[in-house]
Scaffold this active site. Structure first.
Site, mmCIF file in Angstrom:
data_model
loop_
_atom_site.group_PDB
_atom_site.id
_atom_site.type_symbol
_atom_site.label_atom_id
_atom_site.label_comp_id
_atom_site.label_asym_id
_atom_site.label_seq_id
_atom_site.Cartn_x
_atom_site.Cartn_y
_atom_site.Cartn_z
ATOM 1 N N LEU A 235 9.746 2.129 3.085
ATOM 2 C CA LEU A 235 8.394 1.934 3.430
ATOM 3 C C LEU A 235 7.924 1.042 2.891
ATOM 4 O O LEU A 235 6.776 0.366 3.427
ATOM 5 C CB LEU A 235 7.976 3.164 2.587
ATOM 6 C CG LEU A 235 6.401 3.634 2.827
ATOM 7 C CD1 LEU A 235 6.053 3.985 4.366
ATOM 8 C CD2 LEU A 235 5.846 4.757 2.010
ATOM 9 N N CYS A 236 8.103 0.275 1.876
ATOM 10 C CA CYS A 236 7.606 -1.011 1.173
ATOM 11 C C CYS A 236 7.526 -2.185 2.194
ATOM 12 O O CYS A 236 6.692 -2.973 2.579
ATOM 13 C CB CYS A 236 8.044 -1.356 -0.119
ATOM 14 S SG CYS A 236 9.928 -1.557 -0.280
#
Length: 493
Positions: free
Chosen positions: A274-275
């Site tokens: 997700l980052c």
């Protein structure tokens, strides 16, 4: 003259547009009288070739002795008995498939999936004279399906795949009785699957195939010695395709290897951190994932993304394209967007046709014992020519589904219960949401109901040495393996 093919053998469609039934019969040609003589006085096909309905079809094969009967193969399942002479002389009145006494006429077959492979499977079953078929699928028809899923038309976009496919086959092939089920395979009780003589899987994702495999394996009853009861074994014919490659395999639950035995051959489905997606996208897939996982909930907080809606998918594509341009990333296309969002596997119509034919061929063998069964796995590779390879996929000694062995794990005594559960998710078992009970009957952690999950949640951070004894066995349940308890023996390092 005897070698001349009859006109009826050459027919593909009758005057109504219906496919000629698999026994070679059909409606009488217009203009013929009851004796088979046409209006101009010439003899009709039925008069010149009275045995045309039975010649050159599966009925011919089923009515004669075979030098390659099922019992002579490497995976004998049953003994082939040719149809009685009275049944071999032709199909029933009206030409509705094979003779009623044929095993194919009385068997019930389930087709799981009505997509690219499922359409081919239904067509092949219809033309093989297997009339009693159920088909189950959750998906609806998308416009991108129309190039290869030939049972669907433009007007069907947005409709249930299972319902449209069943209706098309029933109308096109009047001898067929296809029953549609629109919904998740997990919503059906085990009794639903136990009502079929054979199950053909045309699923396009690993999780659903694992669930189906575990469910059908769980239907097998075993005696005191651990031997399976043959009457409770329902064969699974598993087919899969990806691009120009495909496979077909025969699974006899608790006799041969099952799908779970080969789970290591399937890499885990790709996911994106997700980052990376949110802050440092590097691939077109990152931009697409950002659009449908982060942007969509912000823009439409009260509406779920409809992956079958052209409008919704166009919005995701446009947002992903804008983000890609911002980060100078090329390669975002509408088709790639569909592939990332819906996890679409590349599909080629010819591969679907070849693999479906192999699956239905094995189904006919299993239902009639007319020929030797595949033992047990066939790979097809068509990217550089036509190549296939058949081999025996060995049963995994510690398979959690088709064997009853206790799996042994050696871990540190200070390992927390949460760390153990993570190993069960990320390791070779690939569990989804495990719940664990100790050998003494103590519930260590339970995913449902919410009240029990809350009560057992404090155990997650505790060392295992405070919860169980060295060498104690744990019972693990997981939605991936319905009705199956996995037993772990835990030993400290």
């Amino acid at each position: 003259a005897k070698m001349k093919r009859c006109a009826s053998d050459m027919s593909e469609d009758d005057s109504t547009g219906n496919v000629a039934p698999p026994d070679g019969g059909g409606k009488k040609a217009a203009g013929n009288d009851s004796n088979g003589t046409s209006a101009n006085g010439s003899a009709g096909a039925g008069a010149s070739c009275p045995a045309a309905a039975a010649r050159g079809t599966l009925q011919t094969l089923l009515s004669r002795k075979s030098a390659f009967a099922n019992e002579t193969g490497a995976l004998p399942i049953g003994e082939f008995e040719p149809l009685a002479p009275s049944a071999a002389g032709g199909g029933p009145p009206g030409g509705r498939g094979l003779h009623p006494s044929s095993p194919l006429s009385t068997a019930w077959v389930l087709v799981v999936g009505a997509g690219g492979l499922g359409c081919e499977l239904l067509k092949d079953l219809a033309l093989s004279g297997v009339p009693n078929v159920d088909v189950i699928d959750l998906d609806t028809i998308d416009v991108t399906n129309l190039n290869r899923q030939f049972l669907f038309r433009q007007k069907d976009v947005g409709s249930s795949k299972a319902e449209v496919a069943a209706r098309f086959i029933n109308e096109r092939c009047p001898w067929m009785k296809v029953t549609a089920h629109h919904g998740k395979i997990q919503d059906k009780d085990p009794s639903f699957y136990s009502s079929f003589q054979c199950i053909i899987s045309g699923l396009d994702n690993v999780e659903a195939r694992r669930w189906l495999n575990a469910t059908v394996c769980g239907l097998v009853e075993v005696d005191e010695d651990g031997d399976p009861d043959p009457a409770t074994i329902i064969p699974i014919i598993d087919g899969g395709t990806e691009g120009f490659s495909g496979q077909a395999r025969v699974i006899l639950p608790r006799v041969t290897s099952c799908f779970e035995c080969s789970i290591d051959a399937f890499p885990p489905q790709k996911s994106f951190p997700l980052c990376t997606v949110a802050e440092t996208p590097r691939l077109p897939e990152h931009c697409i994932a950002y659009a449908f996982t982060l942007q969509w909930p912000r823009e439409f907080p009260n509406r779920k993304l409809d992956t079958d809606s052209p409008e919704d998918m166009k919005w995701v594509y446009e947002q992903a394209l804008a983000r890609a341009e911002k980060y100078n990333i090329s390669g975002v296309t509408y088709m790639l967007t569909m592939g990332v969002v819906k996890n679409i596997i590349p599909a080629v119509a010819s591969t679907n046709a070849i693999v479906a034919a192999a699956c239905v061929n094995e189904t006919v063998k299993l239902l009639t014992f007319c020929s030797q069964s595949l033992n047990t796995y066939m790979m097809y590779m068509g990217s550089q020519g036509v190549y296939s390879h058949t081999f025996v996929y060995e049963q995994k000694a510690d398979c959690p589904v088709c064997t009853s062995t206790v799996r042994k794990m050696t871990i540190g005594a200070q390992t927390s219960l949460n760390e153990l559960m993570q190993q069960l998710r990320d390791g070779d078992l690939r569990l989804k949401s495990p719940s664990i009970t100790s050998g003494s009957g103590k519930t260590l952690y339970m995913q449902k109901p919410p009240a029990l999950e809350k009560a057992t949640r404090p155990n997650l951070d505790k060392p295992l040495s405070t919860l169980i004894a060295n060498g104690e066995e744990l019972a693990v349940t997981d939605p991936m393996f319905p009705d199956i308890n996995l037993t772990l023996s835990i030993t400290w390092e």
